[in-house]
Design an enzyme around this catalytic site. Structure first.
Site, PDB file in Angstrom:
ATOM      1  N   ASP A  86     -16.232   8.657   8.818  1.00  0.00           N
ATOM      2  CA  ASP A  86     -15.076   7.800   8.543  1.00  0.00           C
ATOM      3  C   ASP A  86     -13.826   8.663   8.613  1.00  0.00           C
ATOM      4  OD1 ASP A  86     -14.967   4.754   7.153  1.00  0.00           O
ATOM      5  OD2 ASP A  86     -13.128   5.933   6.950  1.00  0.00           O
TER       6      ASP A  86
ATOM      7  N   ARG B 280       0.814  -1.219   0.000  1.00  0.00           N
ATOM      8  CA  ARG B 280       0.000   0.000   0.000  1.00  0.00           C
ATOM      9  C   ARG B 280       0.850   1.272   0.000  1.00  0.00           C
ATOM     10  NH1 ARG B 280      -5.095  -1.180   3.987  1.00  0.00           N
ATOM     11  NH2 ARG B 280      -5.916  -2.985   2.881  1.00  0.00           N
TER      12      ARG B 280
HETATM   13  C1  LIG Z   1     -14.077  -2.545   6.733  1.00  0.00           C
HETATM   14  S1  LIG Z   1     -14.765  -0.914   6.718  1.00  0.00           S
HETATM   15  C2  LIG Z   1     -16.374  -1.223   7.403  1.00  0.00           C
HETATM   16  C3  LIG Z   1     -17.445  -0.439   6.694  1.00  0.00           C
HETATM   17  C4  LIG Z   1     -18.871  -0.688   7.207  1.00  0.00           C
HETATM   18  N1  LIG Z   1     -19.013  -0.296   8.579  1.00  0.00           N
HETATM   19  C5  LIG Z   1     -19.268  -2.119   7.020  1.00  0.00           C
HETATM   20  O1  LIG Z   1     -19.316  -2.874   7.977  1.00  0.00           O
HETATM   21  O2  LIG Z   1     -19.515  -2.500   5.875  1.00  0.00           O
HETATM   22  C6  LIG Z   1     -13.911  -0.134   8.094  1.00  0.00           C
HETATM   23  C7  LIG Z   1     -13.915   1.383   8.020  1.00  0.00           C
HETATM   24  O3  LIG Z   1     -13.429   1.915   9.250  1.00  0.00           O
HETATM   25  C8  LIG Z   1     -12.690   3.074   8.964  1.00  0.00           C
HETATM   26  N2  LIG Z   1     -11.765   3.390  10.070  1.00  0.00           N
HETATM   27  C9  LIG Z   1     -10.646   2.739  10.452  1.00  0.00           C
HETATM   28  N3  LIG Z   1     -10.059   3.363  11.467  1.00  0.00           N
HETATM   29  C10 LIG Z   1     -10.822   4.440  11.754  1.00  0.00           C
HETATM   30  C11 LIG Z   1     -10.731   5.488  12.716  1.00  0.00           C
HETATM   31  N4  LIG Z   1      -9.733   5.563  13.594  1.00  0.00           N
HETATM   32  N5  LIG Z   1     -11.693   6.421  12.719  1.00  0.00           N
HETATM   33  C12 LIG Z   1     -12.722   6.366  11.839  1.00  0.00           C
HETATM   34  N6  LIG Z   1     -12.861   5.413  10.905  1.00  0.00           N
HETATM   35  C13 LIG Z   1     -11.912   4.457  10.864  1.00  0.00           C
HETATM   36  C14 LIG Z   1     -11.968   2.743   7.672  1.00  0.00           C
HETATM   37  O4  LIG Z   1     -11.555   3.897   6.968  1.00  0.00           O
HETATM   38  C15 LIG Z   1     -13.017   1.931   6.924  1.00  0.00           C
HETATM   39  O5  LIG Z   1     -13.716   2.702   5.997  1.00  0.00           O
END
Ligand SMILES: C[S@@+](CC[C@H](N)C(=O)[O-])C[C@H]1O[C@@H](n2cnc3c(N)ncnc32)[C@H](O)[C@@H]1O
Length: 277
Positions: A150, A42
């Site tokens: 997010d 990445r």
């Molecule tokens: C795997 S996705 C899950 C999306 C959705 N909630 C679902 O279950 O389909 C995880 C998301 O968490 C976000 N994320 C990770 N760390 C974070 C943080 N510290 N604060 C806010 N969002 C975060 C990532 O950018 C990502 O878009």
């Protein structure tokens, strides 16, 4: 070095550990040592884009606090997999059990708030909005909003745009596609304004301050804390409990649990929690 990284850019053990520490500091994400290839894959694109010669140069740039690159770095480190109506039992439960109960409980305020914490490209928030909109008559004249947040600015931009390819929309029923999306080309459609207007997308880092008040009747924090260590998970759920009232709901991802992490909620269904007194 555990491995001779005879690649375009060598990544030493020490540099990998420094990158893991930076990810942890800026996102809460705890990367296991096994994620070395993922990190390399990445970040190598960032090194090329910035025309940097080594990972040491890249770490130096991040440590000097260039916020633009820190955003690119955190965007690169997040995993954004999502889909419409992912883990569909949550949406069934919302429609059949939570909304009828809220219709009574919130009758005096006529206010309904849902927070999608870690909303990625927006499918989760729009799925919630579809459930709310389809219960529309029940909540006519109410103040109904979905806050969707997010950390990743790139996925948020896609969420805001609300335009999806046919392969993503295939998860929806033909009736839902017809009702809530407008084709923009043969293979893409955009969410209709009636649905879009229910959702406010905001950039928010869950491990930093939360500049809003709540309370939230329902929080969906699904497939997000799986990337955090237990202490960060525990702190996060305790903070969420403070943004909810007794009886409010918290939905977590299929492999997540509050067991031995947070005693402010009771488990009432598959990955469905209710805030205790
Ligand atoms: C795997 S996705 C899950 C999306 C959705 N909630 C679902 O279950 O389909 C995880 C998301 O968490 C976000 N994320 C990770 N760390 C974070 C943080 N510290 N604060 C806010 N969002 C975060 C990532 O950018 C990502 O878009």
């Amino acid at each position: 070095m555990s491995q001779a990284h005879s690649r375009e850019f060598p990544l030493s053990d020490g540099e990998f550990d420094e990158i893991r520490a930076l990810v942890r500091e800026h996102t809460g994400i705890a990367l296991a040592p096994s994620k070395r290839e993922l990190v390399y894959g990445r970040l190598v694109r960032r090194l090329r884009r910035l025309k940097l010669g080594t990972f040491r140069d890249y770490i130096g740039l991040l440590e000097r606090g260039g916020s633009a690159e820190l955003d690119e770095f955190t965007n690169a480190m997040t995993t954004n997999l999502t889909s419409f109506f992912r883990e569909p039992h949550h949406f069934d439960y919302l429609q059949r059990t939570v909304l009828p109960a809220l219709e009574t409980r919130n009758a005096a305020t006529r206010r309904l708030r849902v927070w999608c914490a870690g909303c990625s490209t927006g499918e989760e928030a729009y799925s919630v909005a579809m459930v709310l909109a389809e219960a529309g008559a029940r909540f006519a004249g109410w103040d109904v909003r979905v806050l969707a947040t997010d950390l990743d600015s790139q996925v948020l931009a896609a969420a805001e745009a609300g335009e999806y390819g046919a392969e993503r929309l295939a998860r929806l029923t033909p009736a839902a596609r017809e009702r809530w999306f407008t084709p923009t080309s043969p293979a893409r459609s955009v969410v209709r304004p009636e649905l879009r207007s229910l959702v406010a997308f905001r950039r928010l880092n869950l491990v930093r301050d939360w500049p809003f008040q709540g309370p939230f009747d329902v929080i969906l924090c699904r497939n997000v804390v799986i990337y955090f260590d237990r202490q960060t998970q525990s702190q996060l759920f305790a903070r969420m409990a403070a943004y909810q009232r007794t009886g409010d709901h918290l939905f977590v991802g299929h492999s997540e649990s509050l067991f031995r992490l947070c005693d402010r909620y009771e488990l009432i269904g598959k990955t469905i929690y209710r805030r205790l007194e």
